[in-house]
Scaffold this active site. Sequence first.
Site, PDB file in Angstrom:
ATOM      1  N   LYS A   9       0.831  -1.198   0.000  1.00  0.00           N
ATOM      2  CA  LYS A   9       0.000   0.000   0.000  1.00  0.00           C
ATOM      3  C   LYS A   9       0.874   1.259   0.000  1.00  0.00           C
ATOM      4  O   LYS A   9       2.104   1.166   0.133  1.00  0.00           O
ATOM      5  CB  LYS A   9      -0.961  -0.081   1.199  1.00  0.00           C
ATOM      6  CG  LYS A   9      -1.923  -1.293   1.071  1.00  0.00           C
ATOM      7  CD  LYS A   9      -3.185  -1.179   1.918  1.00  0.00           C
ATOM      8  CE  LYS A   9      -3.055  -1.716   3.300  1.00  0.00           C
ATOM      9  NZ  LYS A   9      -4.365  -2.036   3.954  1.00  0.00           N
ATOM     10  N   TYR A  49     -12.591  -2.333  -2.269  1.00  0.00           N
ATOM     11  CA  TYR A  49     -13.008  -2.231  -0.862  1.00  0.00           C
ATOM     12  C   TYR A  49     -14.530  -2.126  -0.709  1.00  0.00           C
ATOM     13  O   TYR A  49     -15.011  -1.649   0.321  1.00  0.00           O
ATOM     14  CB  TYR A  49     -12.308  -1.056  -0.189  1.00  0.00           C
ATOM     15  CG  TYR A  49     -10.880  -1.354   0.236  1.00  0.00           C
ATOM     16  CD1 TYR A  49     -10.581  -2.489   1.015  1.00  0.00           C
ATOM     17  CD2 TYR A  49      -9.828  -0.513  -0.105  1.00  0.00           C
ATOM     18  CE1 TYR A  49      -9.283  -2.771   1.418  1.00  0.00           C
ATOM     19  CE2 TYR A  49      -8.519  -0.782   0.298  1.00  0.00           C
ATOM     20  CZ  TYR A  49      -8.256  -1.917   1.056  1.00  0.00           C
ATOM     21  OH  TYR A  49      -6.968  -2.190   1.468  1.00  0.00           O
ATOM     22  N   PHE A  57     -14.454   3.664   8.836  1.00  0.00           N
ATOM     23  CA  PHE A  57     -13.102   3.893   8.312  1.00  0.00           C
ATOM     24  C   PHE A  57     -13.041   3.895   6.784  1.00  0.00           C
ATOM     25  O   PHE A  57     -11.980   4.071   6.204  1.00  0.00           O
ATOM     26  CB  PHE A  57     -12.135   2.839   8.872  1.00  0.00           C
ATOM     27  CG  PHE A  57     -12.513   1.406   8.567  1.00  0.00           C
ATOM     28  CD1 PHE A  57     -12.155   0.810   7.365  1.00  0.00           C
ATOM     29  CD2 PHE A  57     -13.229   0.651   9.492  1.00  0.00           C
ATOM     30  CE1 PHE A  57     -12.496  -0.509   7.083  1.00  0.00           C
ATOM     31  CE2 PHE A  57     -13.572  -0.672   9.229  1.00  0.00           C
ATOM     32  CZ  PHE A  57     -13.215  -1.250   8.008  1.00  0.00           C
ATOM     33  N   ARG A  85      -1.399 -14.306   4.276  1.00  0.00           N
ATOM     34  CA  ARG A  85      -2.044 -13.629   5.419  1.00  0.00           C
ATOM     35  C   ARG A  85      -1.177 -13.796   6.677  1.00  0.00           C
ATOM     36  O   ARG A  85      -1.033 -12.880   7.469  1.00  0.00           O
ATOM     37  CB  ARG A  85      -3.431 -14.214   5.694  1.00  0.00           C
ATOM     38  CG  ARG A  85      -4.483 -13.947   4.650  1.00  0.00           C
ATOM     39  CD  ARG A  85      -5.046 -12.569   4.646  1.00  0.00           C
ATOM     40  NE  ARG A  85      -5.844 -12.223   5.804  1.00  0.00           N
ATOM     41  CZ  ARG A  85      -6.520 -11.078   5.904  1.00  0.00           C
ATOM     42  NH1 ARG A  85      -6.491 -10.181   4.912  1.00  0.00           N
ATOM     43  NH2 ARG A  85      -7.207 -10.796   6.983  1.00  0.00           N
ATOM     44  N   THR A  91      -4.525  -7.595  11.048  1.00  0.00           N
ATOM     45  CA  THR A  91      -4.867  -6.279  10.477  1.00  0.00           C
ATOM     46  C   THR A  91      -4.358  -5.126  11.345  1.00  0.00           C
ATOM     47  O   THR A  91      -3.833  -4.143  10.836  1.00  0.00           O
ATOM     48  CB  THR A  91      -6.405  -6.185  10.343  1.00  0.00           C
ATOM     49  OG1 THR A  91      -6.864  -7.320   9.616  1.00  0.00           O
ATOM     50  CG2 THR A  91      -6.813  -4.919   9.627  1.00  0.00           C
ATOM     51  N   ARG A 102       3.465  -6.731   9.417  1.00  0.00           N
ATOM     52  CA  ARG A 102       2.748  -5.630  10.080  1.00  0.00           C
ATOM     53  C   ARG A 102       3.284  -5.406  11.499  1.00  0.00           C
ATOM     54  O   ARG A 102       3.303  -4.271  11.972  1.00  0.00           O
ATOM     55  CB  ARG A 102       1.248  -5.917  10.083  1.00  0.00           C
ATOM     56  CG  ARG A 102       0.619  -5.657   8.699  1.00  0.00           C
ATOM     57  CD  ARG A 102      -0.749  -6.258   8.595  1.00  0.00           C
ATOM     58  NE  ARG A 102      -1.484  -5.808   7.423  1.00  0.00           N
ATOM     59  CZ  ARG A 102      -2.671  -6.295   7.080  1.00  0.00           C
ATOM     60  NH1 ARG A 102      -3.245  -7.231   7.802  1.00  0.00           N
ATOM     61  NH2 ARG A 102      -3.288  -5.844   5.997  1.00  0.00           N
ATOM     62  N   ASN A 112      -1.214   0.031   7.599  1.00  0.00           N
ATOM     63  CA  ASN A 112      -0.722  -1.321   7.910  1.00  0.00           C
ATOM     64  C   ASN A 112      -0.035  -2.014   6.730  1.00  0.00           C
ATOM     65  O   ASN A 112       0.032  -3.228   6.658  1.00  0.00           O
ATOM     66  CB  ASN A 112      -1.841  -2.171   8.518  1.00  0.00           C
ATOM     67  CG  ASN A 112      -2.995  -2.392   7.562  1.00  0.00           C
ATOM     68  OD1 ASN A 112      -2.975  -1.904   6.424  1.00  0.00           O
ATOM     69  ND2 ASN A 112      -3.995  -3.137   7.992  1.00  0.00           N
ATOM     70  N   HIS A 115      -1.942  -5.284   1.681  1.00  0.00           N
ATOM     71  CA  HIS A 115      -3.230  -5.972   1.562  1.00  0.00           C
ATOM     72  C   HIS A 115      -2.939  -7.392   1.109  1.00  0.00           C
ATOM     73  O   HIS A 115      -2.042  -7.611   0.291  1.00  0.00           O
ATOM     74  CB  HIS A 115      -4.132  -5.299   0.520  1.00  0.00           C
ATOM     75  CG  HIS A 115      -5.310  -6.156   0.164  1.00  0.00           C
ATOM     76  ND1 HIS A 115      -6.461  -6.169   0.915  1.00  0.00           N
ATOM     77  CD2 HIS A 115      -5.500  -7.075  -0.829  1.00  0.00           C
ATOM     78  CE1 HIS A 115      -7.308  -7.054   0.402  1.00  0.00           C
ATOM     79  NE2 HIS A 115      -6.742  -7.616  -0.664  1.00  0.00           N
ATOM     80  N   GLU A 126     -10.032 -11.080  -6.592  1.00  0.00           N
ATOM     81  CA  GLU A 126      -9.171  -9.893  -6.522  1.00  0.00           C
ATOM     82  C   GLU A 126      -8.064  -9.940  -7.574  1.00  0.00           C
ATOM     83  O   GLU A 126      -7.728  -8.916  -8.166  1.00  0.00           O
ATOM     84  CB  GLU A 126      -8.581  -9.752  -5.118  1.00  0.00           C
ATOM     85  CG  GLU A 126      -9.643  -9.388  -4.094  1.00  0.00           C
ATOM     86  CD  GLU A 126      -9.119  -9.268  -2.661  1.00  0.00           C
ATOM     87  OE1 GLU A 126      -9.907  -8.873  -1.794  1.00  0.00           O
ATOM     88  OE2 GLU A 126      -7.929  -9.577  -2.415  1.00  0.00           O
TER      89      GLU A 126
HETATM   90  P1  DAT Z   1      -7.184  -6.797   6.109  1.00  0.00           P
HETATM   91  O1  DAT Z   1      -6.467  -5.688   5.369  1.00  0.00           O
HETATM   92  O2  DAT Z   1      -6.295  -7.402   7.170  1.00  0.00           O
HETATM   93  O3  DAT Z   1      -7.811  -7.821   5.215  1.00  0.00           O
HETATM   94  P2  DAT Z   1      -9.883  -5.765   6.525  1.00  0.00           P
HETATM   95  O4  DAT Z   1     -10.242  -6.385   5.223  1.00  0.00           O
HETATM   96  O5  DAT Z   1     -10.751  -6.071   7.704  1.00  0.00           O
HETATM   97  O6  DAT Z   1      -8.377  -6.095   6.943  1.00  0.00           O
HETATM   98  O7  DAT Z   1      -9.868  -4.182   6.370  1.00  0.00           O
HETATM   99  C1  DAT Z   1      -9.284  -3.586   5.232  1.00  0.00           C
HETATM  100  C2  DAT Z   1      -8.444  -2.432   5.668  1.00  0.00           C
HETATM  101  O8  DAT Z   1      -9.284  -1.435   6.271  1.00  0.00           O
HETATM  102  C3  DAT Z   1      -7.407  -2.758   6.743  1.00  0.00           C
HETATM  103  O9  DAT Z   1      -6.199  -3.231   6.191  1.00  0.00           O
HETATM  104  C4  DAT Z   1      -7.241  -1.441   7.432  1.00  0.00           C
HETATM  105  C5  DAT Z   1      -8.606  -0.823   7.351  1.00  0.00           C
HETATM  106  N1  DAT Z   1      -9.369  -1.078   8.574  1.00  0.00           N
HETATM  107  C6  DAT Z   1     -10.007  -2.223   8.912  1.00  0.00           C
HETATM  108  N2  DAT Z   1     -10.604  -2.125  10.106  1.00  0.00           N
HETATM  109  C7  DAT Z   1     -10.348  -0.864  10.529  1.00  0.00           C
HETATM  110  C8  DAT Z   1     -10.684  -0.122  11.700  1.00  0.00           C
HETATM  111  N3  DAT Z   1     -11.416  -0.665  12.683  1.00  0.00           N
HETATM  112  N4  DAT Z   1     -10.225   1.148  11.785  1.00  0.00           N
HETATM  113  C9  DAT Z   1      -9.497   1.704  10.819  1.00  0.00           C
HETATM  114  N5  DAT Z   1      -9.136   1.071   9.682  1.00  0.00           N
HETATM  115  C10 DAT Z   1      -9.555  -0.195   9.547  1.00  0.00           C
HETATM  116 MG    MG Z   2      -9.391  -7.688   3.930  1.00  0.00          MG
END
Ligand code: DAT
Ligand code: MG
Length: 150
Positions: A9, A49, A57, A85, A91, A102, A112, A115, A126
Amino acid sequence: MEKTLVLVKPDGVQRGLIGEVIARLERRGLRLAAAKFIAVSLELAETHYAIHKGKPFYDGLISYITSSPVMAMAWEGPNAVAAVRQTMGATRPTEAAPGTLRHDFALEIGRNLTHASDTVENGEKEVALWFKPEELVDWPREIDRWVFEK
Ligand code: DAT
Ligand code: MG
């Protein structure tokens, strides 16, 4: 072969960590299937997304991912989704296990670094969203038989 989408990212790109991410995935034994360095359009960000639309968020996530270029890659191997992963870590960086990317390189959930697809089905979707079929390289790697059992 199972495939997963990996993005370095914008924070990872700005911080010069593309090579670190690639090195860890290569060392793990995963095989690179596609890569491109791109500025992410709003349309692509919103499609990628879509599952998070409406969450608190979401707006920050879209502006983060479109703020600077990303390194998009498809990696493959047995259990590629789970393996990647695991290498990325949880995350929220403060919950990521020591030794994960991370944990080792991030502090905040909104910065973080990477992705990675979360299920085999999403890996397929994806990779198809980010890459055209002709951008995927199907290549026999010389060391495959020393990394892949079958
Ligand atoms: P991941 O990237 O581990 O698959 P995710 O799909 O739940 O996690 O969320 C996508 C992204 O959104 C994640 O990398 C960071 C952001 N994100 C997720 N939960 C969040 C939160 N509670 N507050 C802020 N950003 C968040
Ligand atoms: Mg995700």
